[in-house]
Write a protein that holds these residues in place. Structure first.
Motif, PDB file in Angstrom:
ATOM      1  N   LEU A 148       0.823  -1.204   0.000  1.00 17.15           N
ATOM      2  CA  LEU A 148       0.000   0.000   0.000  1.00 17.15           C
ATOM      3  C   LEU A 148       0.863   1.262   0.000  1.00 17.15           C
ATOM      4  N   ARG A 149       1.934   1.243   0.763  1.00 14.64           N
ATOM      5  CA  ARG A 149       2.831   2.397   0.802  1.00 14.64           C
ATOM      6  C   ARG A 149       3.572   2.575  -0.519  1.00 14.64           C
ATOM      7  N   GLU A 150       3.882   1.453  -1.155  1.00 19.95           N
ATOM      8  CA  GLU A 150       4.518   1.518  -2.473  1.00 19.95           C
ATOM      9  C   GLU A 150       3.573   2.164  -3.480  1.00 19.95           C
ATOM     10  N   ALA A 151       2.268   1.826  -3.372  1.00 20.73           N
ATOM     11  CA  ALA A 151       1.270   2.423  -4.264  1.00 20.73           C
ATOM     12  C   ALA A 151       1.169   3.931  -4.034  1.00 20.73           C
ATOM     13  N   ARG A 152       1.149   4.323  -2.777  1.00 24.32           N
ATOM     14  CA  ARG A 152       1.023   5.763  -2.460  1.00 24.32           C
ATOM     15  C   ARG A 152       2.260   6.535  -2.876  1.00 24.32           C
ATOM     16  N   ALA A 153       3.422   5.898  -2.843  1.00 24.48           N
ATOM     17  CA  ALA A 153       4.680   6.558  -3.193  1.00 24.48           C
ATOM     18  C   ALA A 153       4.728   6.957  -4.664  1.00 24.48           C
ATOM     19  N   THR A 154       3.871   6.364  -5.495  1.00 26.08           N
ATOM     20  CA  THR A 154       3.834   6.724  -6.914  1.00 26.08           C
ATOM     21  C   THR A 154       3.177   8.080  -7.138  1.00 26.08           C
ATOM     22  N   GLY A 155       2.475   8.564  -6.105  1.00 24.65           N
ATOM     23  CA  GLY A 155       1.692   9.782  -6.260  1.00 24.65           C
ATOM     24  C   GLY A 155       0.249   9.498  -6.630  1.00 24.65           C
ATOM     25  N   ALA A 156      -0.075   8.226  -6.809  1.00 24.68           N
ATOM     26  CA  ALA A 156      -1.456   7.852  -7.143  1.00 24.68           C
ATOM     27  C   ALA A 156      -2.375   8.070  -5.953  1.00 24.68           C
ATOM     28  N   ASP A 157      -3.609   8.453  -6.243  1.00 21.93           N
ATOM     29  CA  ASP A 157      -4.600   8.562  -5.166  1.00 21.93           C
ATOM     30  C   ASP A 157      -5.486   7.330  -5.094  1.00 21.93           C
ATOM     31  N   THR A 158      -5.443   6.475  -6.153  1.00 16.34           N
ATOM     32  CA  THR A 158      -6.281   5.268  -6.180  1.00 16.34           C
ATOM     33  C   THR A 158      -5.465   4.060  -6.636  1.00 16.34           C
ATOM     34  N   LEU A 159      -5.526   2.998  -5.863  1.00 17.58           N
ATOM     35  CA  LEU A 159      -4.910   1.720  -6.220  1.00 17.58           C
ATOM     36  C   LEU A 159      -5.987   0.858  -6.869  1.00 17.58           C
ATOM     37  N   ILE A 160      -5.754   0.455  -8.105  1.00 19.60           N
ATOM     38  CA  ILE A 160      -6.713  -0.383  -8.831  1.00 19.60           C
ATOM     39  C   ILE A 160      -6.333  -1.846  -8.660  1.00 19.60           C
ATOM     40  N   THR A 161      -7.297  -2.652  -8.229  1.00 21.69           N
ATOM     41  CA  THR A 161      -7.097  -4.089  -8.091  1.00 21.69           C
ATOM     42  C   THR A 161      -7.907  -4.808  -9.176  1.00 21.69           C
ATOM     43  N   ALA A 162      -7.534  -6.056  -9.453  1.00 19.86           N
ATOM     44  CA  ALA A 162      -8.253  -6.834 -10.469  1.00 19.86           C
ATOM     45  C   ALA A 162      -8.548  -8.234  -9.958  1.00 19.86           C
ATOM     46  N   CYS A 163      -8.628  -8.378  -8.651  1.00 16.63           N
ATOM     47  CA  CYS A 163      -8.914  -9.665  -8.017  1.00 16.63           C
ATOM     48  C   CYS A 163      -9.704  -9.393  -6.749  1.00 16.63           C
TER      49      CYS A 163
END
Length: 375
Positions: free
Chosen positions: A327-342
């Motif tokens: 989750l922290r890796e996702a936020r470090a990209t600057g993204a506000d939304t993490l998209i999942t596909a499962c």
């Protein structure tokens, strides 16, 4: 298949003792006592009794990251699956998550219980009992009940699949008699239960007259595609991953995506990515969402990190560490939304997010498609 036969089938004797598997393993990073290399070594040294009673057999996420990087191409996840079958016979079992509720449901489904789990489908759009296209819903109706408290509405995702299929002119078959695909039973050492579920599902789909089956869940897709033929023979119908289907619609201009907002990043599920080799489809869909921006996490595609637990078993503090790190890796990209596909990735990561202070949203890819499609 005993340990010796598994060693021969998966050619673990090619192990170079290089440690790349352990160095690649997300579990080994948070749980130093776990080592894929050590498990292979015990099998090679014929330490059968010790190995089959080793609790570490159940710590493996079967995420296939070790297999991806193994220089001698040893399929450790499948090797581990066979070891678990033997361990179960020897009386060693995993610690079941959620009090074993989901495993109990699967066991009951093999006994032919009558289910009423598709009323929502008729409200979502047009569905039928007979037809060319079968939508395999999987465990979503049960997930919807069990995980509502963490804000995951699994059935909304299934409703949106029907909505998107209808948009493409398809009226899918949805059935109350469908059972779990059996993925968890297969990977948790109970192949006999898996085969009962598999035969039930294949018979049901054949009776519906379906020529193709659409899967929104990566585990269901991978299980039907790779394990069903091995255990029940030729299926007689086509197995289709939903995002492959949507990608074609978008590429052909039959489905246009607009009204997006913010910045998205994508989490590759293990079964969809490394194991089914579907990497670009979801990304191509995301890049077509208008008025939005897509960014990659540092570890993506073949190198993506698992959501931290598998098969509703052995969810530990180590699992939470893996999830929080992702989750922290996702936020470090600057993204506000993490998209999942499962659906499981969404559940596990949402559970971890609910226990930390991190400005990040989690959204399922199907939900995003349904929200942004024109018309």
């Amino acid at each position: 298949m005993n340990i010796e036969e598994a060693v021969q089938k998966y050619q673990t004797y090619y192990c170079l003792d290089c440690g790349v598997c352990t160095g690649s393993c997300p579990v080994s990073r948070v749980q130093p006592t776990f080592s894929p290399r050590l498990i292979v070594e015990k099998a090679m040294l014929e330490l059968g009794d010790e190995l089959l009673h080793d609790r570490e057999l159940w710590s493996c996420l079967t995420c296939s990251r070790c297999y991806e990087r193994c220089p001698t191409n040893i399929n450790f996840p499948e090797f581990m699956r066979v070891l678990r079958e033997e361990a179960t016979k020897a009386g060693t079992t995993p610690v079941l998550a959620h009090h074993g509720m989901l495993q109990t449901i699967m066991e009951l489904q093999t006994q032919g219980i009558h289910q009423k789990k598709t009323g929502w489908a008729h409200e979502a759009g047009k569905v039928t009992d007979k037809g060319d296209t079968f939508f395999f819903v999987g465990c979503m109706p049960y997930f919807d009940v069990i995980f509502r408290d963490i804000g995951v509405d699994s059935l909304t995702i299934s409703r949106q699949v029907i909505k998107i299929l209808n948009k493409a002119g398809i009226v899918p078959v949805v059935s109350d008699e469908e059972a779990c695909c059996g993925h968890d039973m297969l990977w948790n050492g109970k192949p006999e239960v898996f085969r009962k579920l598999a035969r039930r599902n294949v018979d049901l789909i054949r009776q519906s007259g379906a020529k193709r089956v659409v899967f929104n869940c990566p585990e269901g897709y991978y299980t039907f595609k790779h394990h069903y033929p091995e255990h029940v023979g030729e299926l007689g119908f086509e197995v289709i991953q939903f995002y492959d289907f949507v990608e074609r619609l978008v590429a052909d201009g039959a489905l246009k995506l607009s009204n997006g907002s913010g910045t998205y990043t994508f989490h590759d599920p293990c079964r969809l990515g490394r194991m089914a080799r579907i990497f670009e489809g979801p990304r191509n869909i995301l890049k077509k969402v208008a008025n939005s921006h897509f960014v990659e996490m540092e570890r993506n595609r073949e190198n993506a990190v698992c959501c931290g637990t598998s098969g509703w078993a052995n969810c530990s503090s180590g699992s939470k560490q893996i999830q929080v790190e992702r989750l922290r890796e996702a936020r470090a990209t600057g993204a506000d939304t993490l998209i999942t596909a499962c659906p499981k990735c969404q559940i596990h990561l949402s559970c971890a997010l609910s226990n930390i202070d991190l400005d990040l949203k989690i959204k399922d890819l199907t939900a995003l498609i349904a929200e942004t499609m024109e018309g």
